[in-house]
Design an enzyme around this catalytic site. Structure first.
Site, PDB file in Angstrom:
ATOM      1  N   ASN A  10     -19.096  12.226 -11.021  1.00  0.00           N
ATOM      2  CA  ASN A  10     -19.421  13.144  -9.932  1.00  0.00           C
ATOM      3  C   ASN A  10     -18.513  14.626 -10.349  1.00  0.00           C
ATOM      4  O   ASN A  10     -17.428  14.376  -9.988  1.00  0.00           O
ATOM      5  CB  ASN A  10     -19.368  12.709  -8.695  1.00  0.00           C
ATOM      6  N   LYS A  12     -18.554  17.145  -8.789  1.00  0.00           N
ATOM      7  CA  LYS A  12     -18.436  18.056  -7.534  1.00  0.00           C
ATOM      8  C   LYS A  12     -18.312  19.586  -7.922  1.00  0.00           C
ATOM      9  O   LYS A  12     -19.293  19.929  -8.754  1.00  0.00           O
ATOM     10  CB  LYS A  12     -16.820  17.747  -6.945  1.00  0.00           C
ATOM     11  N   HIS A  96     -22.631  11.476   0.130  1.00  0.00           N
ATOM     12  CA  HIS A  96     -21.115  11.687  -0.416  1.00  0.00           C
ATOM     13  C   HIS A  96     -20.090  12.055   0.978  1.00  0.00           C
ATOM     14  O   HIS A  96     -20.670  12.767   1.647  1.00  0.00           O
ATOM     15  CB  HIS A  96     -20.827  12.736  -1.510  1.00  0.00           C
ATOM     16  N   GLU A  98     -17.775  13.830   1.191  1.00  0.00           N
ATOM     17  CA  GLU A  98     -17.482  15.363   1.334  1.00  0.00           C
ATOM     18  C   GLU A  98     -18.534  16.098   2.127  1.00  0.00           C
ATOM     19  O   GLU A  98     -18.369  16.674   2.905  1.00  0.00           O
ATOM     20  CB  GLU A  98     -17.107  16.023  -0.036  1.00  0.00           C
ATOM     21  N   GLU A 168     -16.952   3.917  -1.358  1.00  0.00           N
ATOM     22  CA  GLU A 168     -15.807   4.878  -1.501  1.00  0.00           C
ATOM     23  C   GLU A 168     -14.905   5.023  -0.214  1.00  0.00           C
ATOM     24  O   GLU A 168     -15.264   5.958   0.701  1.00  0.00           O
ATOM     25  CB  GLU A 168     -16.536   6.171  -1.898  1.00  0.00           C
ATOM     26  N   GLY A 174      -9.980  11.302  -4.323  1.00  0.00           N
ATOM     27  CA  GLY A 174      -9.168  12.365  -4.970  1.00  0.00           C
ATOM     28  C   GLY A 174      -7.632  12.355  -4.517  1.00  0.00           C
ATOM     29  O   GLY A 174      -6.999  13.393  -4.628  1.00  0.00           O
ATOM     30  N   SER A 214     -10.481   7.380  -6.797  1.00  0.00           N
ATOM     31  CA  SER A 214      -9.293   7.401  -7.836  1.00  0.00           C
ATOM     32  C   SER A 214      -9.516   6.698  -8.862  1.00  0.00           C
ATOM     33  O   SER A 214      -8.498   5.880  -9.353  1.00  0.00           O
ATOM     34  CB  SER A 214      -8.210   7.476  -7.162  1.00  0.00           C
TER      35      SER A 214
HETATM   36  C1  PEP Z   1     -15.873  11.050  -5.845  1.00  0.00           C
HETATM   37  O1  PEP Z   1     -16.261  12.093  -6.071  1.00  0.00           O
HETATM   38  O2  PEP Z   1     -16.856  10.206  -5.352  1.00  0.00           O
HETATM   39  C2  PEP Z   1     -14.833  10.328  -6.193  1.00  0.00           C
HETATM   40  C3  PEP Z   1     -14.703   8.930  -5.979  1.00  0.00           C
HETATM   41  O3  PEP Z   1     -13.708  11.381  -6.617  1.00  0.00           O
HETATM   42  P1  PEP Z   1     -12.221  10.776  -7.140  1.00  0.00           P
HETATM   43  O4  PEP Z   1     -12.543   9.638  -8.383  1.00  0.00           O
HETATM   44  O5  PEP Z   1     -11.567  11.863  -7.757  1.00  0.00           O
HETATM   45  O6  PEP Z   1     -11.489  10.010  -6.051  1.00  0.00           O
END
Ligand code: PEP
Length: 252
Positions: A10, A12, A96, A98, A168, A174, A214
């Site tokens: 992703n 983003k 997601h 976010e 997640e 992040g 992460s």
């Molecule tokens: C994500 O964007 O779904 C995500 C898990 O980001 P990151 O790997 O940066 O934590």
């Protein structure tokens, strides 16, 4: 049941057109021929067409980060499922964290997006996960179950089988704070049990459940070794070709 691992990146709201092209070319070179793992990248909407062209000779699939549930018309700023099909998308990230927590998407909105993806032949990646405060309050199971139930509302078993669920934990996205393998596996197992309750065991056994939060080359293998973790949704590390390739290789 053997589920083929699925690693999705992703991107983003990152990359300009030159950077997106450079990253795509590097991924095609490193992991373009990988067949043992399903791989997808989800660039920003504006780069989908260019990235899709660059991925064409490879096995890497194209995904979008979001979609709108209407077909066309006066919905300024939105992108329809048919438009995503038209530029070659196979997957769409829906709900997601976010989008849920920054933009304010509800479970009902996320569900409408899933239903629209499926009618258009796109494969949704339904993101679910608890906030840190919810985990600390002992609400992880309730929050994740609600997001799965409402996200899949109205889907037949056959359609549910086409969905990937991405667990997640929001506190791990992040932040560098990864859920322990035990924490991740526990929630993945709970999601699979819920799918068996909502549908049946074969459906639950067939659905791929990714972990996200992460994920890096250094922690991917131990996460992917868990019984109910079938892949990863990768944010930050998907912007570095070497790191994303190493995560894909951890799934092989
Ligand atoms: C994500 O964007 O779904 C995500 C898990 O980001 P990151 O790997 O940066 O934590």
């Amino acid at each position: 049941m053997d589920r083929k691992p699925f690693i999705a990146g992703n991107w983003k709201m990152n990359t300009n057109s030159a950077g997106a092209a450079e990253l795509s070319a590097a991924l095609v070179e490193r992991i373009g021929a990988v067949a043992a793992v399903d791989v997808a990248v989800c660039p920003p909407f504006v780069h989908l067409a260019v990235v899709g062209e660059l991925l064409r000779p490879s096995k890497i699939a194209l995904g979008a980060q979001d979609v709108f549930y209407e077909n066309d018309g006066a919905f300024t700023g939105e992108i329809s499922a048919a438009m995503l099909v038209d530029v070659g998308c196979r997957y769409v990230i829906c709900g997601h964290s976010e989008r849920r927590h920054v933009i304010g998407e509800t479970d009902e909105l996320v569900n409408r997006k899933l239903l629209k993806c499926l009618t258009e032949g796109l494969l949704p990646i339904l993101c679910v996960g608890e906030l840190l405060s919810e985990r600390q309050a002992g609400e992880t199971r309730d929050v994740v179950s609600r997001q799965v139930r409402l996200g899949l509302e109205g889907l037949s078993g056959a359609d549910a089988g086409k969905v990937t669920i991405a667990y997640e934990p929001v506190w791990a996205i992040g932040t560098g704070a990864v859920a322990t393998v035990d924490q991740a596996q526990e929630v993945h197992k709970m999601i699979r049990a819920l799918l068996a309750e909502l549908y049946d065991t074969p459906t639950a056994e067939g659905v791929r459940i990714q972990y996200g939060g992460s994920v890096k080359p250094g922690n991917a293998a131990e996460l992917l070794a868990c019984k109910d973790i079938d892949g990863c949704l990768v944010g930050g590390a998907s912007l570095k070709a070497d790191d994303f390739a190493a995560i894909v290789q951890a799934g092989m």
